[in-house]
Scaffold this motif. Structure first.
Motif, PDB file in Angstrom:
ATOM      1  N   TRP A 133      28.956  67.851   5.317  1.00 12.03           N
ATOM      2  CA  TRP A 133      29.499  69.166   5.659  1.00 12.03           C
ATOM      3  C   TRP A 133      28.844  70.142   4.701  1.00 12.03           C
ATOM      4  N   LEU A 134      27.695  70.691   5.101  1.00  5.15           N
ATOM      5  CA  LEU A 134      26.861  71.455   4.183  1.00  5.15           C
ATOM      6  C   LEU A 134      26.069  72.491   4.981  1.00  5.15           C
ATOM      7  N   PRO A 135      26.547  73.706   5.075  1.00  4.87           N
ATOM      8  CA  PRO A 135      25.805  74.740   5.821  1.00  4.87           C
ATOM      9  C   PRO A 135      24.546  75.153   5.064  1.00  4.87           C
ATOM     10  N   ALA A 136      23.395  74.806   5.597  1.00  5.41           N
ATOM     11  CA  ALA A 136      22.126  75.098   4.918  1.00  5.41           C
ATOM     12  C   ALA A 136      21.067  75.417   5.959  1.00  5.41           C
ATOM     13  N   THR A 137      20.031  76.131   5.515  1.00  5.38           N
ATOM     14  CA  THR A 137      18.976  76.580   6.418  1.00  5.38           C
ATOM     15  C   THR A 137      17.617  76.357   5.776  1.00  5.38           C
ATOM     16  N   TYR A 138      16.695  75.830   6.588  1.00  6.49           N
ATOM     17  CA  TYR A 138      15.298  75.710   6.170  1.00  6.49           C
ATOM     18  C   TYR A 138      14.428  76.200   7.321  1.00  6.49           C
ATOM     19  N   LEU A 139      13.806  77.359   7.131  1.00  6.70           N
ATOM     20  CA  LEU A 139      12.914  77.929   8.139  1.00  6.70           C
ATOM     21  C   LEU A 139      11.535  78.242   7.574  1.00  6.70           C
ATOM     22  N   GLU A 140      11.454  78.494   6.277  1.00  2.52           N
ATOM     23  CA  GLU A 140      10.205  78.894   5.624  1.00  2.52           C
ATOM     24  C   GLU A 140       9.781  77.816   4.635  1.00  2.52           C
ATOM     25  N   PRO A 141       8.506  77.400   4.630  1.00  2.00           N
ATOM     26  CA  PRO A 141       8.069  76.367   3.693  1.00  2.00           C
ATOM     27  C   PRO A 141       8.443  76.701   2.254  1.00  2.00           C
ATOM     28  N   GLY A 142       9.044  75.719   1.587  1.00  2.00           N
ATOM     29  CA  GLY A 142       9.398  75.870   0.185  1.00  2.00           C
ATOM     30  C   GLY A 142      10.710  76.563  -0.084  1.00  2.00           C
ATOM     31  N   VAL A 143      11.394  77.049   0.972  1.00  2.00           N
ATOM     32  CA  VAL A 143      12.601  77.856   0.783  1.00  2.00           C
ATOM     33  C   VAL A 143      13.772  77.226   1.540  1.00  2.00           C
ATOM     34  N   PRO A 150      33.297  78.344  -2.543  1.00  2.00           N
ATOM     35  CA  PRO A 150      32.730  78.190  -3.878  1.00  2.00           C
ATOM     36  C   PRO A 150      31.898  76.924  -4.071  1.00  2.00           C
ATOM     37  N   LEU A 151      32.064  75.941  -3.166  1.00  2.00           N
ATOM     38  CA  LEU A 151      31.240  74.740  -3.233  1.00  2.00           C
ATOM     39  C   LEU A 151      30.124  74.826  -2.214  1.00  2.00           C
ATOM     40  N   THR A 152      28.995  74.188  -2.520  1.00  2.00           N
ATOM     41  CA  THR A 152      27.861  74.173  -1.593  1.00  2.00           C
ATOM     42  C   THR A 152      28.156  73.295  -0.387  1.00  2.00           C
ATOM     43  N   GLY A 153      28.925  72.240  -0.565  1.00  2.00           N
ATOM     44  CA  GLY A 153      29.219  71.367   0.555  1.00  2.00           C
ATOM     45  C   GLY A 153      30.233  70.311   0.193  1.00  2.00           C
ATOM     46  N   MET A 154      30.670  69.592   1.226  1.00  2.00           N
ATOM     47  CA  MET A 154      31.556  68.446   1.051  1.00  2.00           C
ATOM     48  C   MET A 154      30.856  67.236   1.640  1.00  2.00           C
ATOM     49  N   LEU A 155      30.718  66.182   0.837  1.00  2.00           N
ATOM     50  CA  LEU A 155      29.967  64.999   1.230  1.00  2.00           C
ATOM     51  C   LEU A 155      30.833  63.759   1.044  1.00  2.00           C
ATOM     52  N   HIS A 156      31.452  63.287   2.118  1.00  2.00           N
ATOM     53  CA  HIS A 156      32.183  62.025   2.047  1.00  2.00           C
ATOM     54  C   HIS A 156      31.173  60.884   1.915  1.00  2.00           C
ATOM     55  N   ARG A 245      40.587  70.172   8.322  1.00  2.00           N
ATOM     56  CA  ARG A 245      40.880  71.544   7.884  1.00  2.00           C
ATOM     57  C   ARG A 245      41.711  71.533   6.601  1.00  2.00           C
ATOM     58  N   ALA A 246      42.685  70.628   6.507  1.00  2.63           N
ATOM     59  CA  ALA A 246      43.534  70.555   5.323  1.00  2.63           C
ATOM     60  C   ALA A 246      42.725  70.152   4.094  1.00  2.63           C
ATOM     61  N   LEU A 247      41.776  69.242   4.267  1.00  3.20           N
ATOM     62  CA  LEU A 247      40.974  68.786   3.136  1.00  3.20           C
ATOM     63  C   LEU A 247      39.980  69.846   2.686  1.00  3.20           C
ATOM     64  N   ARG A 248      39.317  70.498   3.651  1.00  3.73           N
ATOM     65  CA  ARG A 248      38.293  71.480   3.291  1.00  3.73           C
ATOM     66  C   ARG A 248      38.901  72.777   2.775  1.00  3.73           C
ATOM     67  N   GLY A 249      39.991  73.225   3.420  1.00  5.94           N
ATOM     68  CA  GLY A 249      40.574  74.499   3.035  1.00  5.94           C
ATOM     69  C   GLY A 249      39.518  75.584   3.008  1.00  5.94           C
ATOM     70  N   HIS A 250      39.418  76.272   1.893  1.00 11.42           N
ATOM     71  CA  HIS A 250      38.386  77.300   1.709  1.00 11.42           C
ATOM     72  C   HIS A 250      37.406  76.884   0.619  1.00 11.42           C
ATOM     73  N   LYS A 251      37.126  75.586   0.569  1.00 12.61           N
ATOM     74  CA  LYS A 251      36.209  75.084  -0.460  1.00 12.61           C
ATOM     75  C   LYS A 251      34.749  75.338  -0.112  1.00 12.61           C
ATOM     76  N   VAL A 252      34.435  75.401   1.176  1.00 14.59           N
ATOM     77  CA  VAL A 252      33.041  75.589   1.608  1.00 14.59           C
ATOM     78  C   VAL A 252      33.016  76.682   2.671  1.00 14.59           C
ATOM     79  N   ASP A 253      33.332  77.886   2.274  1.00 16.58           N
ATOM     80  CA  ASP A 253      33.272  79.026   3.194  1.00 16.58           C
ATOM     81  C   ASP A 253      31.841  79.571   3.218  1.00 16.58           C
ATOM     82  N   LEU A 254      31.353  79.852   4.404  1.00 17.93           N
ATOM     83  CA  LEU A 254      29.996  80.378   4.554  1.00 17.93           C
ATOM     84  C   LEU A 254      29.985  81.866   4.238  1.00 17.93           C
TER      85      LEU A 254
END
Length: 340
Positions: A133-143, A150-156, A245-254
């Motif tokens: 659970w990690l909202p991330a984007t890669y469109l440009e080389p190297g970026v 406040p967290l980058t993601g949740m990884l079970h 939803r209960a576990l994530r709460g607002h820990k990984v808001d985009l």
């Protein structure tokens, strides 16, 4: 431990960059222009608190590293359609002290869907699932940009097919100090199947744009309901929407990032980069497969799988199919099934 990120795109780049930022040794594996950019200019990671550049070792394969180390952790973050090639490349790599990566090293499958870890278990002895659970984007080389806060993601995390061990707890501890929440669970597949249901909308977004207006949301609800019916028929457990939803709460808001708009998820990004492939066979296609195995029709997921593959093969513009047209095609697919 040294982390070798096999597929340093959106998810892999975000995980690798965050680990490096907290002091862990990281190697990035990439191809083509992305590899060249990482090698020459480092990984530029854009996150809510700013932009960081990490000068990390970047390679295209294990041969550039010589023997792998006994404390290496492989993080498999390529798209599922690229998994077999990656496993064939890294599995035979020699490890210092004897043996191969497939025999001795852990591989963590940080991928959408559930097929990647099945494929890995054919090659590697020590396979771990990661529910990403990690909202991330890669469109440009190297970026790479990752807008979770406040967290980058949740990884079970958990062993595949089940269980936990000391290795997964060590990796989770490193991730917990690197802007992630990383619950260690004995049933990681239950979380991955729940994520799979959410990812059934990836193809919809890729071909018809954001799932935002009423028509698109309603269609996604129908697609998801089809997936739930299939998982229920197969007896496959999955975490409920309420539990997630209960576990994530607002820990990984985009949150919006300056100069780094998030146009869409992983499938949308594949079309945007014109890769020629897309992961629909392992998302909507997973539901289609289980539906055929358990006698449950899946006309909507069949349609999205077919359309997404056509868009990728023909390199069509993401989001270029009007939602109204997609709904019409969906209704026709259901009607044909009812008439059969």
């Amino acid at each position: 431990m040294r982390y070798i990120i096999i597929g340093a795109g959106a998810v892999g780049g975000a995980i690798g960059g965050r680990l490096a930022g907290s002091g862990h040794e990281v190697v990035l594996v990439a191809r083509g222009a992305h590899h060249a950019a990482l090698r020459d200019g480092g990984l530029r990671l854009k996150v809510p608190e700013g932009e960081y550049t990490y000068r990390l070792r970047a390679v295209t394969g294990p041969g550039e590293l010589g023997e792998l180390r006994a404390d290496d952790v492989l993080v498999l973050a390529v798209k599922t359609q690229d998994t077999v090639t990656a496993l064939g490349t890294w599995g035979p790599a020699p490890v210092a002290g004897g043996g191969t990566a497939a025999e001795r090293l852990p591989v963590f499958c940080a991928q959408n869907g559930v097929e990647g870890q099945r494929l890995a278990l054919r090659v590697f002895r020590h396979v771990y699932g990661v529910c990403v659970w990690l909202p991330a984007t890669y469109l440009e080389p190297g970026v790479v940009s990752a807008g979770g806060a406040p967290l980058t993601g949740m990884l079970h995390l958990g062993r595949h097919p089940r269980g936990t061990d000391a290795t997964v707890r060590l990796v989770a501890a490193d991730l917990e100090t690197s802007h992630f929440e990383a619950p260690v669970v004995p049933d990681v597949a239950r979380w991955q199947y729940a994520k799979l249901l959410s990812n059934l909308g990836n193809a919809l977004e890729a071909v018809a744009g954001p799932v935002a207006d009423e028509a698109a949301v309603t269609l996604f609800q129908r697609v998801r309901a089809e997936g739930e019916a299939v998982l229920d028929a197969a007896g496959i457990a999955y975490a409920s929407v309420e539990e997630q939803r209960a576990l994530r709460g607002h820990k990984v808001d985009l949150v919006p990032l300056d100069g780094a708009p998030r146009g869409g998820g992983s499938s949308w990004q594949s079309l945007s980069r014109g890769t020629g492939t897309i992961e629909a066979d392992y998302l909507n296609g997973e539901i289609a497969l289980l539906g055929r195995l358990h006698g449950v029709p899946t006309p909507l997921n069949d349609l999205l799988q077919r359309l997404a593959n056509t868009f990728a093969r023909e390199q069509r513009e993401p989001g270029s199919l009007p939602v109204g047209e997609l709904v019409r095609l969906a209704d026709e697919a259901v009607a044909r099934l009812q008439q059969a």
